[in-house]
Design an enzyme around this catalytic site. Structure first.
Site, PDB file in Angstrom:
ATOM      1  N   TYR A 194     -29.644  -1.625   4.071  1.00 56.17           N
ATOM      2  CA  TYR A 194     -29.575  -2.637   3.014  1.00 56.17           C
ATOM      3  C   TYR A 194     -30.987  -2.985   2.558  1.00 56.17           C
ATOM      4  O   TYR A 194     -31.890  -3.135   3.385  1.00 56.17           O
ATOM      5  CB  TYR A 194     -28.895  -3.905   3.528  1.00 56.17           C
ATOM      6  CG  TYR A 194     -27.555  -4.169   2.888  1.00 56.17           C
ATOM      7  CD1 TYR A 194     -27.464  -4.470   1.536  1.00 56.17           C
ATOM      8  CD2 TYR A 194     -26.393  -4.121   3.633  1.00 56.17           C
ATOM      9  CE1 TYR A 194     -26.232  -4.716   0.945  1.00 56.17           C
ATOM     10  CE2 TYR A 194     -25.155  -4.366   3.071  1.00 56.17           C
ATOM     11  CZ  TYR A 194     -25.084  -4.667   1.714  1.00 56.17           C
ATOM     12  OH  TYR A 194     -23.870  -4.900   1.134  1.00 56.17           O
ATOM     13  N   GLU A 214     -31.653  -5.326  -0.517  1.00 57.48           N
ATOM     14  CA  GLU A 214     -31.551  -6.155  -1.719  1.00 57.48           C
ATOM     15  C   GLU A 214     -32.924  -6.619  -2.176  1.00 57.48           C
ATOM     16  O   GLU A 214     -33.752  -7.030  -1.368  1.00 57.48           O
ATOM     17  CB  GLU A 214     -30.665  -7.373  -1.463  1.00 57.48           C
ATOM     18  CG  GLU A 214     -29.186  -7.064  -1.455  1.00 57.48           C
ATOM     19  CD  GLU A 214     -28.341  -8.326  -1.337  1.00 57.48           C
ATOM     20  OE1 GLU A 214     -28.910  -9.384  -1.022  1.00 57.48           O
ATOM     21  OE2 GLU A 214     -27.119  -8.236  -1.549  1.00 57.48           O
ATOM     22  N   ASP A 225     -29.123   5.248 -25.055  1.00 58.85           N
ATOM     23  CA  ASP A 225     -28.396   5.736 -23.887  1.00 58.85           C
ATOM     24  C   ASP A 225     -28.507   7.262 -23.926  1.00 58.85           C
ATOM     25  O   ASP A 225     -27.822   7.928 -24.685  1.00 58.85           O
ATOM     26  CB  ASP A 225     -26.942   5.291 -23.958  1.00 58.85           C
ATOM     27  CG  ASP A 225     -26.101   5.792 -22.790  1.00 58.85           C
ATOM     28  OD1 ASP A 225     -26.575   6.680 -22.051  1.00 58.85           O
ATOM     29  OD2 ASP A 225     -24.960   5.326 -22.637  1.00 58.85           O
ATOM     30  N   THR A 245     -27.968   8.451 -16.900  1.00 55.98           N
ATOM     31  CA  THR A 245     -27.435   8.828 -15.598  1.00 55.98           C
ATOM     32  C   THR A 245     -28.307   9.956 -15.060  1.00 55.98           C
ATOM     33  O   THR A 245     -29.130  10.520 -15.778  1.00 55.98           O
ATOM     34  CB  THR A 245     -25.982   9.322 -15.706  1.00 55.98           C
ATOM     35  OG1 THR A 245     -25.918  10.381 -16.668  1.00 55.98           O
ATOM     36  CG2 THR A 245     -25.059   8.200 -16.132  1.00 55.98           C
ATOM     37  N   LYS A 299     -25.745  14.400 -14.883  1.00 50.74           N
ATOM     38  CA  LYS A 299     -25.242  15.297 -15.933  1.00 50.74           C
ATOM     39  C   LYS A 299     -26.230  16.455 -16.099  1.00 50.74           C
ATOM     40  O   LYS A 299     -26.334  17.307 -15.221  1.00 50.74           O
ATOM     41  CB  LYS A 299     -25.011  14.514 -17.219  1.00 50.74           C
ATOM     42  CG  LYS A 299     -23.957  13.413 -17.076  1.00 50.74           C
ATOM     43  CD  LYS A 299     -23.712  12.720 -18.400  1.00 50.74           C
ATOM     44  CE  LYS A 299     -22.633  11.648 -18.295  1.00 50.74           C
ATOM     45  NZ  LYS A 299     -23.087  10.409 -17.657  1.00 50.74           N
ATOM     46  N   ARG A 312     -24.787  11.214  -8.417  1.00 49.58           N
ATOM     47  CA  ARG A 312     -24.125  10.230  -9.268  1.00 49.58           C
ATOM     48  C   ARG A 312     -24.921   8.934  -9.226  1.00 49.58           C
ATOM     49  O   ARG A 312     -25.120   8.345  -8.167  1.00 49.58           O
ATOM     50  CB  ARG A 312     -22.691   9.978  -8.785  1.00 49.58           C
ATOM     51  CG  ARG A 312     -21.739  11.141  -8.946  1.00 49.58           C
ATOM     52  CD  ARG A 312     -21.536  11.524 -10.401  1.00 49.58           C
ATOM     53  NE  ARG A 312     -20.926  10.456 -11.178  1.00 49.58           N
ATOM     54  CZ  ARG A 312     -19.617  10.310 -11.352  1.00 49.58           C
ATOM     55  NH1 ARG A 312     -18.776  11.168 -10.794  1.00 49.58           N
ATOM     56  NH2 ARG A 312     -19.159   9.317 -12.084  1.00 49.58           N
TER      57      ARG A 312
END
Length: 415
Positions: free
Chosen positions: A67, A69, A220, A246, A249, A255
């Site tokens: 973790y 954060e 985008d 992203t 692709k 991902r």
């Protein structure tokens, strides 16, 4: 799976599948079936690709347990900005990933590698510069835009006042309409980018219009990021205020999403990602993103992207030679839209028939769509994944003829 040079090298995956089966036979079995589907099918979904074994290994590493954060301390001049201890190594990793992606796109923009997806990157981008109810000018879903660009069923269409520009009779983005709508509605944000648009996007023209009306300009580039990195599409860096993407692709990574912005927007963007939109970042995926960035800087990657574009042109030209309608009459990038408006069957029917013979593509709306989004009058076809597996122009021409044979069968069935 297939490595970045298109070689069939599946030892890593098979070993891991057998290991999973020893703990969970059902999960292992399903992963194996999906692996074999991906390995044996002709993958033509424009938003998918095969990442390298190194990316897969990074995503499955011990970083899955950590973790973290907040952000690395370097972003706050040494002040602690993580909410957990033990982050000294993931801090270095995350900053390394940010630096690597700036090199990929040759930019001094701020970058945040924490977004879990392109949709969440867009969500954060909007939040950084807009208030609910503000006006956004963007491209509609049926003309090639994305769900997060203002669809009424998406947060973007529910939170913001959406105005849409159109494509012309050829299917190209109508820049005259963009300017007219911008002058008429005075949007706070002009958005461009697409999930099913096959032509070069004129970022300079968009930036000029945004400047004329005092709007922010956001891009985008999720679909074309790999083409931009490989020099096969003009870059939005230096023109757009915020750029989202992203990594899975055309970039061939894990991902996930990323968001770039002008340095003066960095604090707003970072706080829009965390704590506003997300909690703990996925450091194992960020590791995969870092490996992906390193791969995208290699000469072999640029050759790959060139081949993706050449393959797509060959595929498009062959469909046209056989008498089919291709939206915009061709392609400049990694995908085409095959227009089935005049056919007696829908895009969904063709997608399902292709599935039966091991060809994977997806139904997609076309401009002036007359069928429902669940049926559609088109299919979207991309060349990035099969180019990773070594396909050249002749291979894609053979695929066109296989799809042509299916279409002829369907015409007979739907008489």
């Amino acid at each position: 799976m297939f490595d970045i040079n298109g070689n069939d090298n599946n030892t890593y995956n098979i070993d891991n599948i057998e290991f999973i089966k020893r703990t969970s036979p059902k999960v292992g079995e399903l992963i194996e079936k999906e692996y074999l589907r991906q390995k044996n099918n002709v993958e033509l979904i424009a938003s998918e690709n095969y990442c390298s074994e190194a990316v897969l290994a990074a995503c499955g590493s011990c970083l899955s347990w950590k973790y973290a954060e907040g952000y690395p301390d370097v972003r706050t001049s040494g002040n602690t900005s993580r909410y957990y201890g033990g982050t000294e190594f993931v801090d270095i990793l995350e900053e390394y990933a940010c630096d690597a992606w700036r090199k990929v796109f040759d930019t001094d923009y701020h970058v945040n590698v924490q977004p879990h997806s392109g949709s969440q990157a867009n969500f954060a981008g909007y939040k950084a510069i807009l208030n609910p109810g503000d006006t956004i000018l963007s491209l509609t879903l049926d003309n090639g835009g994305h769900l997060t660009h203002g669809s009424s069923v998406n947060f973007s269409g529910k939170l913001y006042n959406m105005v849409f520009y159109d494509v012309d009779e050829r299917g190209y983005i109508d820049m005259n309409d963009v300017r007219q709508k911008a002058q008429e509605y005075k949007p706070k944000l002009i958005m461009t980018g697409a999930s099913a648009y096959s032509r070069i996007i004129d970022f300079e023209a968009f930036a000029e219009i945004a400047k004329e009306v005092g709007a922010y300009f956001m891009v985008d580039m999720a679909h074309i990021a790999g083409l931009i990195a490989g020099g096969q599409h003009p870059s939005p860096f230096g023109l757009a205020d915020i750029i989202t993407t992203t990594t899975h692709k055309t970039l061939r990574g894990p991902r996930g999403g990323m968001i770039f912005c002008r340095p003066e927007l960095a604090k707003k963007v970072d706080s829009a990602v965390f704590p506003y939109a997300q909690g703990g970042p996925l450091e194992h995926v960020i590791a995969g993103k870092a490996v992906c960035a390193e791969e995208a800087m290699q000469p072999e990657y640029k050759e790959y992207i060139k081949q993706v574009v050449k393959n797509c042109k060959a595929l498009s030209d062959e469909f046209i030679n056989l008498g089919y309608k291709v939206v915009t009459g061709g392609t400049d990038n990694h995908l085409i839209l095959l227009d089935l408006s005049d056919e007696p069957f829908s895009g969904r029917v063709l997608q399902e028939r292709c599935d039966k013979i091991g060809i994977t593509l997806n139904k997609n709306c076309v401009p002036c769509e007359k069928r429902t989004p669940k049926e559609t009058s088109g299919v979207r076809i991309g060349t990035a994944p099969m180019t990773t597996r070594g396909y050249k122009e002749d291979d894609f021409i053979k695929v066109v003829h296989r799809i042509d044979a299916l279409i002829k069968e369907l015409r007979e069935e739907f008489k």
